[in-house]
Scaffold this motif. Structure first.
Motif, mmCIF file in Angstrom:
data_model
loop_
_atom_site.group_PDB
_atom_site.id
_atom_site.type_symbol
_atom_site.label_atom_id
_atom_site.label_comp_id
_atom_site.label_asym_id
_atom_site.label_seq_id
_atom_site.Cartn_x
_atom_site.Cartn_y
_atom_site.Cartn_z
ATOM 1 N N UNK A 145 0.852 -1.193 0.000
ATOM 2 C CA UNK A 145 0.000 0.000 0.000
ATOM 3 C C UNK A 145 0.887 1.241 0.000
ATOM 4 N N UNK A 146 1.023 1.910 -1.140
ATOM 5 C CA UNK A 146 1.812 3.152 -1.164
ATOM 6 C C UNK A 146 1.110 4.242 -0.355
ATOM 7 N N UNK A 162 1.758 6.159 -10.807
ATOM 8 C CA UNK A 162 2.685 5.104 -10.361
ATOM 9 C C UNK A 162 1.945 4.045 -9.549
ATOM 10 N N UNK A 163 0.984 4.477 -8.739
ATOM 11 C CA UNK A 163 0.169 3.538 -7.956
ATOM 12 C C UNK A 163 -0.595 2.604 -8.888
ATOM 13 N N UNK A 164 -1.205 3.172 -9.934
ATOM 14 C CA UNK A 164 -1.958 2.347 -10.885
ATOM 15 C C UNK A 164 -1.047 1.330 -11.562
ATOM 16 N N UNK A 170 -4.372 -1.045 -2.507
ATOM 17 C CA UNK A 170 -4.990 0.173 -1.992
ATOM 18 C C UNK A 170 -3.926 1.262 -2.007
ATOM 19 N N UNK A 171 -4.337 2.491 -1.758
ATOM 20 C CA UNK A 171 -3.389 3.595 -1.630
ATOM 21 C C UNK A 171 -3.818 4.448 -0.445
ATOM 22 N N UNK A 172 -2.842 4.969 0.289
ATOM 23 C CA UNK A 172 -3.130 5.797 1.465
ATOM 24 C C UNK A 172 -2.586 7.207 1.274
ATOM 25 N N UNK A 173 -3.153 8.129 2.016
ATOM 26 C CA UNK A 173 -2.578 9.470 2.140
ATOM 27 C C UNK A 173 -2.462 9.803 3.612
ATOM 28 N N UNK A 174 -1.240 10.098 4.066
ATOM 29 C CA UNK A 174 -1.072 10.494 5.466
ATOM 30 C C UNK A 174 -1.315 11.996 5.579
#
Length: 340
Positions: A145-146, A162-164, A170-174
């Protein structure tokens, strides 16, 4: 290699800031930054750790003697355990220059995928960090999970490409990284996001979107409104704001407010399988552990990561057995005791 051996080995490799303590409780490093410390007096990281220890588990061995199942299904994938490795950036600066972010993420992502869990990866001002992290995730068929920092929307759009490509699950945002110094005074502006901006980012993600850095019911409901699939109850390990509540203190009320409408992760001071059990009892679906996985990678690379995963998994399984539950679904509020 067991985890104790891994810690001893890490002490010779991890640099001067982190002390590779047997139990990472925030006291030795306190506010040491660069290093793994927390902001201000270092109070928040210590409080994160201490508050989990105030929660006690309820033993109940009058139960059917069945095998324990620690597995978790999440975002269409099945994992051996309900815990994940957390994102850590600038490891060369904070932990020792025998590893950089590229080498660190390559070891962490592949090892976690091999031994039944997944790793969150970090982001930073060096664009190569995200490039390498997503490449590492692609090698594991998307088991990772980036985590994207709250840059401006144009930069985020580039990161999402890049995630795709990585096919990450999944992808997260902090979002709490808005408090990090390197995001301040950027042009175009980076930092905190409105609900509408988060909604745009969730659409860009095209995969389950996780908002990391939620510490209030109000924040959780805003993340839900923005279309997030999950939140991480997190104060960024105390690194962005001093004098915060511990995650253990706010998790339950957030979980009650959100219900089953989204998945809930929690991090902050969770250091054992017993702590994982407590977090699930208070309403989390899964937990994230960051700093001890750094020790694992520095101390033993793949073998170190394996040793820490096995340590946590064994502790969780034993706690479940001794508390009379045999699946994660059976862990509920009655399984823990808290001071009234």
């Amino acid at each position: 290699m067991n985890y104790s051996e891994c810690i001893e080995n890490a002490k010779t490799r991890i640099g001067n800031y982190c002390k590779a303590c047997p139990e990472c409780n925030g006291r030795a490093c306190k506010n040491q930054m660069p290093g793994p410390g927390a902001k201000g007096v270092g109070d928040t990281a210590i409080r994160n750790y201490d508050k989990w220890k105030e929660i006690r588990v309820q033993m109940d061995t009058i139960a059917e003697n069945k095998p324990v199942d620690t597995s978790l299904e999440l975002f269409g994938k099945k994992f051996k355990y309900p815990f994940f490795a957390g994102p850590v950036g600038a490891v060369g600066l904070h932990y020792g220059d025998c590893l950089d972010d590229v080498a660190y993420n390559d070891i962490l992502v592949s090892s976690c995928a091999k031994y039944g869990i997944a790793a969150f990866t970090g982001d930073g001002v060096d664009s190569n960090v995200m490039v390498a992290a997503t490449k590492a995730i692609k090698k594991t068929d998307g088991i990772g999970i980036p985590t994207v920092k709250p840059w401006n929307l144009d930069v985020i759009a580039g990161k999402m490409e890049m995630v795709h490509e990585s096919k990450a699950l999944a992808v997260a945002m902090d979002i709490d990284a808005a408090g990090l110094p390197f995001l301040k005074n950027m042009e175009p502006p980076a930092g905190s996001k409105t609900v509408e901006e988060l909604r745009q980012i969730a659409k860009m993600a095209g995969t389950p979107f996780i908002v990391k850095g939620v510490m209030t019911v109000k924040g959780a409901l805003k993340a839900k409104e923005a279309g997030a699939s999950a939140i991480v109850v997190s104060n960024h390990g105390g690194r962005v704001l001093d004098q915060c509540p511990a995650t253990a203190e706010v998790l339950e009320e957030i979980a009650l407010a959100v219900g089953d409408s989204m998945k809930i992760f929690v991090d902050g001071g969770i250091r054992s399988g017993v702590d994982v059990f407590k977090a699930l009892a208070l309403g989390a679906d899964a937990v994230i552990i960051a700093r001890p996985f750094v020790t694992a990678v520095y101390g033993g690379a793949e073998e170190g990561v394996k040793s820490y995963i096995e340590k946590l998994g064994t502790e969780l399984e034993d706690t479940m057995k001794m508390c009379g539950v045999t699946s994660l679904e059976e862990i509920d509020r009655d399984c823990v005791w808290t001071r009234s």
